[in-house]
Design a protein around this motif. Structure first.
Motif, short mmCIF file in Angstrom:
data_model
loop_
_atom_site.label_atom_id
_atom_site.label_comp_id
_atom_site.label_asym_id
_atom_site.label_seq_id
_atom_site.Cartn_x
_atom_site.Cartn_y
_atom_site.Cartn_z
N LEU A 37 -34.36 -27.04 -51.94
CA LEU A 37 -34.42 -28.32 -52.65
C LEU A 37 -35.87 -28.79 -52.79
CD1 LEU A 37 -32.99 -30.80 -53.90
CD2 LEU A 37 -32.87 -31.76 -51.59
N LEU A 38 -36.65 -28.61 -51.74
CA LEU A 38 -38.05 -29.03 -51.78
C LEU A 38 -38.84 -28.20 -52.79
CD1 LEU A 38 -39.96 -31.06 -50.38
CD2 LEU A 38 -40.73 -29.18 -48.95
N ILE A 39 -38.55 -26.91 -52.85
CA ILE A 39 -39.22 -26.05 -53.83
C ILE A 39 -38.85 -26.50 -55.24
CG2 ILE A 39 -39.35 -23.69 -54.74
CD1 ILE A 39 -38.97 -22.74 -51.82
N GLU A 40 -37.59 -26.87 -55.45
CA GLU A 40 -37.17 -27.39 -56.75
C GLU A 40 -37.93 -28.67 -57.10
OE1 GLU A 40 -33.15 -29.35 -58.77
OE2 GLU A 40 -32.95 -27.99 -57.06
N PRO B 189 -35.30 -33.10 -45.80
CA PRO B 189 -34.34 -33.18 -46.90
C PRO B 189 -33.03 -32.45 -46.65
CG PRO B 189 -35.91 -31.46 -47.37
CD PRO B 189 -36.27 -32.02 -46.00
N SER B 190 -32.47 -32.59 -45.47
CA SER B 190 -31.26 -31.85 -45.11
C SER B 190 -30.13 -32.12 -46.10
CB SER B 190 -30.81 -32.24 -43.71
OG SER B 190 -31.82 -31.96 -42.77
N GLU C 286 -35.24 -15.32 -50.85
CA GLU C 286 -34.83 -16.20 -51.95
C GLU C 286 -35.85 -17.31 -52.16
OE1 GLU C 286 -31.35 -19.51 -52.63
OE2 GLU C 286 -30.79 -17.65 -51.62
N LEU C 287 -36.33 -17.89 -51.07
CA LEU C 287 -37.34 -18.94 -51.17
C LEU C 287 -38.64 -18.40 -51.76
CD1 LEU C 287 -36.85 -20.75 -47.72
CD2 LEU C 287 -35.96 -21.45 -49.96
N GLU C 288 -39.06 -17.24 -51.29
CA GLU C 288 -40.29 -16.63 -51.80
C GLU C 288 -40.17 -16.34 -53.29
OE1 GLU C 288 -40.50 -13.35 -49.15
OE2 GLU C 288 -41.74 -14.41 -47.67
#
Length: 329
Positions: free
Chosen positions: A218-221, A288-289, A252-254
């Protein structure tokens, strides 16, 4: 400091001492018991936090209490029973469900009190799973780590409210004290995380193991949206946490970071042993859980270190963040 009975010995039982809020609380309680003149034993598989336990004067009783294999659990019960009798344990405290079965059986066999701390809001989609979760309520007392968790335990298991006490997780104010963090510690992290001393961007820290519900994706978004809006050069996001074997999620995050062109904006910096220094390096913390936190240590620690926090407005963070004063929900 509360005094303890003479020769008081506490045995805590937790899966491992690797990383996480329950593990940190295990160390905090062991430290407090030792400081009050008692003895602190921890039965666990082991982990990187064992050194800190032993440095405080605690002792590890290494055994596979993380296992959910019924035969191993029976073996653990026998090992714990022997340990309780040999060490003269006065109280057994379980901190997770699988170890709680062995700890409960051992405490009953040795005729010593048994308590358990509910560290999470466990999901139960079947009667069997609800029975499994309820092992945490079968002792003399249930400790909930927040009022949110206490309400859940009472509603989920239908036990008497007087049997459940809410004791919020504590923060070690000697460790999390801005004035006690030497500048060299902050600089060491700055170097390890490749944050240039001349970095002018706002540094936003998300601390937490790499698991989907902690909100890293979510933070990456959010970072990608900021970049589209022309604000990508204003913020540096630092995601501190171990993947604990969740390599697919880390990959996936990377991939998401690369796809959005955020390689210079979002960094996965790995496990951090010096969280007080990490918060001082940051300007802002986020929690941001995606699911309600039973307590949410990473929403509390930055406040102690003088850093505001933005946290999801659900779960126990509503008990620990004062909107507009210590952060935002």
């Amino acid at each position: 400091m509360t005094s303890l009975p003479a020769d008081f010995t506490l045995l805590q039982v937790t899966p491992e001492l690797e990383t996480g809020g329950a593990e940190q609380t295990t160390l905090d309680v062991a430290h407090a018991v030792i400081a009050a003149g008692g003895r602190a034993l921890v039965a666990a598989r082991g982990g990187r936090m064992v050194a800190r336990l032993e440095a405080d004067g605690g002792r590890l009783a290494q055994m596979p209490v993380q296992s959910k294999n019924p035969l191993v659990m029976l073996g653990n019960a026998a090992r714990l029973t022997d340990l309780i009798r040999k060490e003269g344990v006065d109280l057994v405290h379980a901190r997770s469900r699988a170890p709680a079965f062995s700890a409960l059986w051992a405490a009953q066999a040795a005729k010593v009190p048994f308590i358990a701390t509910y560290h999470g809001v466990y999901n139960a989609k079947s009667g069997l799973k609800r029975w499994y979760n309820a092992v945490m309520t079968r002792g003399d007392l249930v400790i909930a780590n927040s009022e949110f968790t206490r309400d859940h335990v009472i509603a989920e298991h239908g036990i008497a409210p007087e049997k459940v006490v809410a004791i919020p997780r504590g923060i070690d104010l000697r460790r999390f004290e801005p004035g006690m963090v030497a500048p060299a510690r902050v600089e060491a992290l700055r170097t390890a995380w490749n944050v240039d001393p001349s970095e002018r961007r706002m540094k936003v820290l998300l601390a937490g193991r790499l698991t989907r519900w902690k909100g890293q994706a979510l933070l990456i978004e959010a970072a990608a949206r900021l970049q589209i809006e022309g604000l990508g050069d204003k913020i540096l996001f630092l995601l501190a946490g171990d993947d604990q074997g969740r390599t697919e999620y880390r990959a996936e995050l990377e991939a998401a970071i690369r796809a959005a062109g955020l390689q210079d904006t979002v960094r996965l910096v790995g496990h951090c042993d010096d969280m007080p220094a990490a918060y001082l390096l940051a300007d802002l913390a986020v929690a941001p859980s995606l699911e309600p936190e039973a307590f949410g240590r990473t929403a509390v620690e930055p406040q102690v270190m003088g850093r505001p926090v933005i946290a999801a407005a659900h779960g126990a963070t509503r008990e620990t963040v004062v909107p507009g004063e210590t952060g935002w929900l």
